[in-house]
Scaffold this motif. Structure first.
Motif, PDB file in Angstrom:
ATOM      1  N   SER A 125      -6.382  -9.397 -10.827  1.00  0.00           N
ATOM      2  CA  SER A 125      -6.139  -8.333 -11.796  1.00  0.00           C
ATOM      3  C   SER A 125      -5.477  -7.143 -11.135  1.00  0.00           C
ATOM      4  O   SER A 125      -5.579  -6.945  -9.924  1.00  0.00           O
ATOM      5  N   VAL A 126      -4.783  -6.365 -11.962  1.00  0.00           N
ATOM      6  CA  VAL A 126      -4.221  -5.090 -11.548  1.00  0.00           C
ATOM      7  C   VAL A 126      -4.780  -4.044 -12.504  1.00  0.00           C
ATOM      8  O   VAL A 126      -4.605  -4.143 -13.720  1.00  0.00           O
ATOM      9  N   THR A 127      -5.464  -3.030 -11.949  1.00  0.00           N
ATOM     10  CA  THR A 127      -6.073  -1.966 -12.743  1.00  0.00           C
ATOM     11  C   THR A 127      -5.295  -0.680 -12.537  1.00  0.00           C
ATOM     12  O   THR A 127      -5.072  -0.252 -11.403  1.00  0.00           O
ATOM     13  N   GLY A 128      -4.871  -0.078 -13.635  1.00  0.00           N
ATOM     14  CA  GLY A 128      -4.095   1.147 -13.543  1.00  0.00           C
ATOM     15  C   GLY A 128      -2.626   0.892 -13.804  1.00  0.00           C
ATOM     16  O   GLY A 128      -2.100  -0.201 -13.561  1.00  0.00           O
ATOM     17  N   GLU A 129      -1.969   1.902 -14.321  1.00  0.00           N
ATOM     18  CA  GLU A 129      -0.546   1.806 -14.642  1.00  0.00           C
ATOM     19  C   GLU A 129       0.288   1.740 -13.367  1.00  0.00           C
ATOM     20  O   GLU A 129       0.098   2.528 -12.440  1.00  0.00           O
ATOM     21  N   ALA A 130       1.215   0.780 -13.327  1.00  0.00           N
ATOM     22  CA  ALA A 130       2.105   0.624 -12.173  1.00  0.00           C
ATOM     23  C   ALA A 130       3.307   1.543 -12.367  1.00  0.00           C
ATOM     24  O   ALA A 130       4.335   1.132 -12.905  1.00  0.00           O
ATOM     25  N   ASP A 131       3.179   2.793 -11.931  1.00  0.00           N
ATOM     26  CA  ASP A 131       4.220   3.776 -12.227  1.00  0.00           C
ATOM     27  C   ASP A 131       5.197   3.930 -11.059  1.00  0.00           C
ATOM     28  O   ASP A 131       5.539   5.039 -10.653  1.00  0.00           O
ATOM     29  N   VAL A 132       5.638   2.787 -10.533  1.00  0.00           N
ATOM     30  CA  VAL A 132       6.680   2.703  -9.507  1.00  0.00           C
ATOM     31  C   VAL A 132       7.623   1.590  -9.925  1.00  0.00           C
ATOM     32  O   VAL A 132       7.191   0.550 -10.440  1.00  0.00           O
ATOM     33  N   ASN A 133       8.912   1.762  -9.739  1.00  0.00           N
ATOM     34  CA  ASN A 133       9.892   0.753 -10.165  1.00  0.00           C
ATOM     35  C   ASN A 133       9.887  -0.446  -9.230  1.00  0.00           C
ATOM     36  O   ASN A 133      10.766  -0.611  -8.381  1.00  0.00           O
ATOM     37  N   ASP A 152      -5.915 -16.812 -15.591  1.00  0.00           N
ATOM     38  CA  ASP A 152      -6.713 -15.610 -15.829  1.00  0.00           C
ATOM     39  C   ASP A 152      -6.154 -14.420 -15.056  1.00  0.00           C
ATOM     40  O   ASP A 152      -6.904 -13.628 -14.486  1.00  0.00           O
ATOM     41  N   LEU A 153      -4.846 -14.283 -15.042  1.00  0.00           N
ATOM     42  CA  LEU A 153      -4.216 -13.085 -14.506  1.00  0.00           C
ATOM     43  C   LEU A 153      -4.380 -11.963 -15.530  1.00  0.00           C
ATOM     44  O   LEU A 153      -4.038 -12.124 -16.694  1.00  0.00           O
ATOM     45  N   GLN A 154      -4.910 -10.811 -15.082  1.00  0.00           N
ATOM     46  CA  GLN A 154      -5.214  -9.709 -15.986  1.00  0.00           C
ATOM     47  C   GLN A 154      -4.434  -8.472 -15.547  1.00  0.00           C
ATOM     48  O   GLN A 154      -4.704  -7.900 -14.486  1.00  0.00           O
ATOM     49  N   MET A 155      -3.481  -8.059 -16.379  1.00  0.00           N
ATOM     50  CA  MET A 155      -2.727  -6.826 -16.128  1.00  0.00           C
ATOM     51  C   MET A 155      -2.608  -6.093 -17.453  1.00  0.00           C
ATOM     52  O   MET A 155      -1.668  -6.317 -18.227  1.00  0.00           O
ATOM     53  N   LEU A 156      -3.568  -5.231 -17.732  1.00  0.00           N
ATOM     54  CA  LEU A 156      -3.708  -4.650 -19.057  1.00  0.00           C
ATOM     55  C   LEU A 156      -3.146  -3.241 -19.173  1.00  0.00           C
ATOM     56  O   LEU A 156      -3.050  -2.707 -20.286  1.00  0.00           O
ATOM     57  N   ASP A 157      -2.785  -2.619 -18.054  1.00  0.00           N
ATOM     58  CA  ASP A 157      -2.369  -1.217 -18.088  1.00  0.00           C
ATOM     59  C   ASP A 157      -0.866  -1.034 -17.992  1.00  0.00           C
ATOM     60  O   ASP A 157      -0.359   0.076 -18.151  1.00  0.00           O
ATOM     61  N   GLY A 158      -0.107  -2.094 -17.699  1.00  0.00           N
ATOM     62  CA  GLY A 158       1.335  -2.065 -17.789  1.00  0.00           C
ATOM     63  C   GLY A 158       2.015  -1.076 -16.874  1.00  0.00           C
ATOM     64  O   GLY A 158       1.565  -0.784 -15.764  1.00  0.00           O
ATOM     65  N   ALA A 159       3.133  -0.542 -17.364  1.00  0.00           N
ATOM     66  CA  ALA A 159       3.970   0.393 -16.613  1.00  0.00           C
ATOM     67  C   ALA A 159       4.622   1.348 -17.603  1.00  0.00           C
ATOM     68  O   ALA A 159       4.756   1.040 -18.789  1.00  0.00           O
ATOM     69  N   PRO A 160       5.062   2.529 -17.134  1.00  0.00           N
ATOM     70  CA  PRO A 160       5.691   3.474 -18.056  1.00  0.00           C
ATOM     71  C   PRO A 160       6.943   2.908 -18.708  1.00  0.00           C
ATOM     72  O   PRO A 160       7.685   2.118 -18.111  1.00  0.00           O
ATOM     73  N   GLY A 161       7.191   3.334 -19.920  1.00  0.00           N
ATOM     74  CA  GLY A 161       8.324   2.808 -20.676  1.00  0.00           C
ATOM     75  C   GLY A 161       9.677   3.146 -20.099  1.00  0.00           C
ATOM     76  O   GLY A 161      10.669   2.478 -20.398  1.00  0.00           O
ATOM     77  N   ASP A 162       9.751   4.189 -19.262  1.00  0.00           N
ATOM     78  CA  ASP A 162      11.042   4.563 -18.689  1.00  0.00           C
ATOM     79  C   ASP A 162      11.311   3.885 -17.343  1.00  0.00           C
ATOM     80  O   ASP A 162      12.272   4.211 -16.664  1.00  0.00           O
ATOM     81  N   THR A 163      10.451   2.937 -16.941  1.00  0.00           N
ATOM     82  CA  THR A 163      10.706   2.139 -15.745  1.00  0.00           C
ATOM     83  C   THR A 163      11.294   0.792 -16.166  1.00  0.00           C
ATOM     84  O   THR A 163      11.461   0.509 -17.349  1.00  0.00           O
ATOM     85  N   LYS A 164      11.568  -0.048 -15.183  1.00  0.00           N
ATOM     86  CA  LYS A 164      12.042  -1.405 -15.455  1.00  0.00           C
ATOM     87  C   LYS A 164      11.136  -2.406 -14.748  1.00  0.00           C
ATOM     88  O   LYS A 164      11.581  -3.285 -14.020  1.00  0.00           O
ATOM     89  N   VAL A 165       9.850  -2.271 -14.992  1.00  0.00           N
ATOM     90  CA  VAL A 165       8.849  -3.078 -14.311  1.00  0.00           C
ATOM     91  C   VAL A 165       8.521  -4.318 -15.137  1.00  0.00           C
ATOM     92  O   VAL A 165       8.271  -4.231 -16.339  1.00  0.00           O
ATOM     93  N   THR A 166       8.522  -5.483 -14.466  1.00  0.00           N
ATOM     94  CA  THR A 166       8.131  -6.758 -15.052  1.00  0.00           C
ATOM     95  C   THR A 166       6.708  -7.094 -14.627  1.00  0.00           C
ATOM     96  O   THR A 166       6.335  -6.873 -13.465  1.00  0.00           O
ATOM     97  N   ILE A 184      -1.290 -10.022 -20.259  1.00  0.00           N
ATOM     98  CA  ILE A 184      -0.292  -9.122 -19.692  1.00  0.00           C
ATOM     99  C   ILE A 184       0.147  -8.165 -20.797  1.00  0.00           C
ATOM    100  O   ILE A 184       0.699  -8.583 -21.809  1.00  0.00           O
ATOM    101  N   ASP A 185      -0.076  -6.863 -20.577  1.00  0.00           N
ATOM    102  CA  ASP A 185       0.174  -5.853 -21.606  1.00  0.00           C
ATOM    103  C   ASP A 185       1.047  -4.732 -21.058  1.00  0.00           C
ATOM    104  O   ASP A 185       0.868  -4.277 -19.915  1.00  0.00           O
ATOM    105  N   GLY A 186       1.979  -4.265 -21.890  1.00  0.00           N
ATOM    106  CA  GLY A 186       2.584  -2.969 -21.701  1.00  0.00           C
ATOM    107  C   GLY A 186       3.633  -2.851 -20.614  1.00  0.00           C
ATOM    108  O   GLY A 186       3.810  -1.766 -20.058  1.00  0.00           O
ATOM    109  N   PHE A 187       4.382  -3.918 -20.341  1.00  0.00           N
ATOM    110  CA  PHE A 187       5.442  -3.839 -19.343  1.00  0.00           C
ATOM    111  C   PHE A 187       6.794  -3.724 -20.054  1.00  0.00           C
ATOM    112  O   PHE A 187       7.100  -4.512 -20.941  1.00  0.00           O
TER     113      PHE A 187
END
Length: 412
Positions: A125-133, A152-166, A184-187
């Motif tokens: 899992s990844v916890t917290g928004e990935a706010d790096v490109n 069971d990969l869990q990434m629920l906090d995504g990344a900011p909309g102005d990034t280009k994170v997959t 997988i949410d919010g990328f």
């Protein structure tokens, strides 16, 4: 796990000095002890990782920590675990580890798993928004006979909309890859980006929510299956552009079945399920689609990208399509042959909503029910055989009754 994956020993990293309070980096200890004979165990706690760990050209590498969290330095932009770089490993294994990206301006790829024979990422899992490109998880199996499983990969906090994170990316893959029960949410630049040059892709179960470009993107020269997946877009405030549900980018043996796709609120979108221009054939069957976002197609079949004759077949079978979207068409298709729509139940109640918008299509529509507020069939320059098609105005349908003209059970 150790015996199944042929590790000779299991090492509790705290026994050689790992700090479970996150005070001291475990970089040197991982570099020293990760290897072909030792499965490294992280006990419960937080473990600081201040630099990239690289493991290259060994038979196997494994890390297990079902109650452990790896915390990069604040402001991290680098990759954390590079299993199989620059040279691939035989087997790459990571089970039960959480990556803590809660600090501001912190991201970087948590895991690159690049193996010749096998990959297992489970309950990561990844916890917290990935706010790096920087895209997050990447998985590649290089041998055509190899196999990879991401479960069971869990990434629920995504990344900011102005990034280009997959969220999760497949790159230089040749093997058989399975994504099972992932969330997988919010990328903004795809949730699952499965675009290998070779190899098969299986996406089984799981939920993909509010991802831009596509929630699930599939492109492969081999076979691909998307089964039992739930895609939901219900927040247009922070996501990336073009929030497609399932995008079939390219390929000739792709099946989407038993899925639920909901486009309730989107920034923009090409459609709930999109047959892209490079696609040569595909089947979508036994799915439920709900579209409340105005002007957005439930099914979009795009024109071929080149002068080559992409004759299909392109099949949509046993679909229930409902919702309150207004404007646009439920189904839009152009410049294709071998197109078949069968056993569709369509009910769209929004204003000025058309049913089928078909341009230069050769194919058929059969055993189908259509209830829309606009034009049921807008057909131009097409040869489309209709058989057993029922058209009703919305006023003719009991809107208090859940319409079940396709199947008896919900798809979840």
């Amino acid at each position: 796990i150790a015996s199944r994956w042929e590790f000779e020993d299991v090492l509790d990293l705290s026994s050689v000095g790992a700090d479970p309070t996150g005070g001291t980096s475990i970089h040197g200890l991982l570099e020293e002890h990760l290897g072909p004979d030792t499965l490294v165990y992280l006990p419960p706690g937080e473990f600081r990782l201040g630099d990239t760990v690289t493991v290259s050209d060994v038979d196997r590498v494994g890390l297990v920590g079902p109650e452990a969290s790896i915390v990069p330095d604040d402001g991290n932009t680098d990759q954390l675990l590079m299993f199989g770089w620059p040279e691939p490993v035989g087997t790459a294994l990571c089970v039960g580890v959480d990556f803590d990206y809660l600090a501001e301006n912190t991201g970087g790829r948590p895991i690159l798993a690049r193996a010749s024979d096998s990959v297992l990422l489970e309950s990561v899992s990844v916890t917290g928004e990935a706010d790096v490109n920087e895209d997050l998880i990447r998985v590649d199996v290089l041998d055509p006979s190899g196999r990879g499983v991401v479960r069971d990969l869990q990434m629920l906090d995504g990344a900011p909309g102005d990034t280009k994170v997959t969220g999760c990316q497949v790159g230089d893959n040749r093997g058989d890859l399975w994504f099972v029960d992932c969330r997988i949410d919010g990328f903004p630049d795809n949730g699952l980006y499965a675009d290998p040059p070779e190899g098969s892709i299986h996406v089984i179960g799981g939920r993909y929510r509010n991802n831009g470009v596509a929630n699930v993107r599939i492109e492969t020269s081999d076979q691909a299956v998307v089964r039992g997946v739930h895609v939901r877009c219900d927040d247009a405030t922070g996501g990336g552009a073009n929030m497609r549900g399932i995008r079939l980018r390219a390929g000739s043996s792709i099946v989407v079945e038993d899925c639920l796709v909901e486009l309730l609120e989107v920034t923009t979108s090409d459609g709930a399920i999109v047959f892209s221009s490079e696609l040569t054939s595909a089947t979508v069957r036994n799915c439920r689609i709900r579209v409340d976002a105005d002007g957005v197609n439930a099914i979009r079949l795009k024109s071929a990208a080149t002068d080559r004759n992409f004759d299909g077949p392109f099949r949509c079978e046993n679909l229930t399509i409902e919702g309150q979207a207004s404007d646009g068409a439920v189904v839009e298709a152009a410049n294709r042959s071998g197109v078949s729509f069968s056993d569709l139940c369509i009910r769209q109640t929004g204003a000025n909503r058309d049913g089928f918008e078909l341009s230069n299509i050769t194919g058929e529509v059969r055993d189908t029910f259509v209830s829309v507020t606009g034009t049921p069939f807008d057909v131009e320059r097409s040869t489309v055989e209709r058989q057993n098609v029922t058209v009703e105005a919305p006023s003719d349908v009991d809107t208090d009754q859940d319409l079940r003209c396709v199947g008896d059970e919900d798809t979840t």
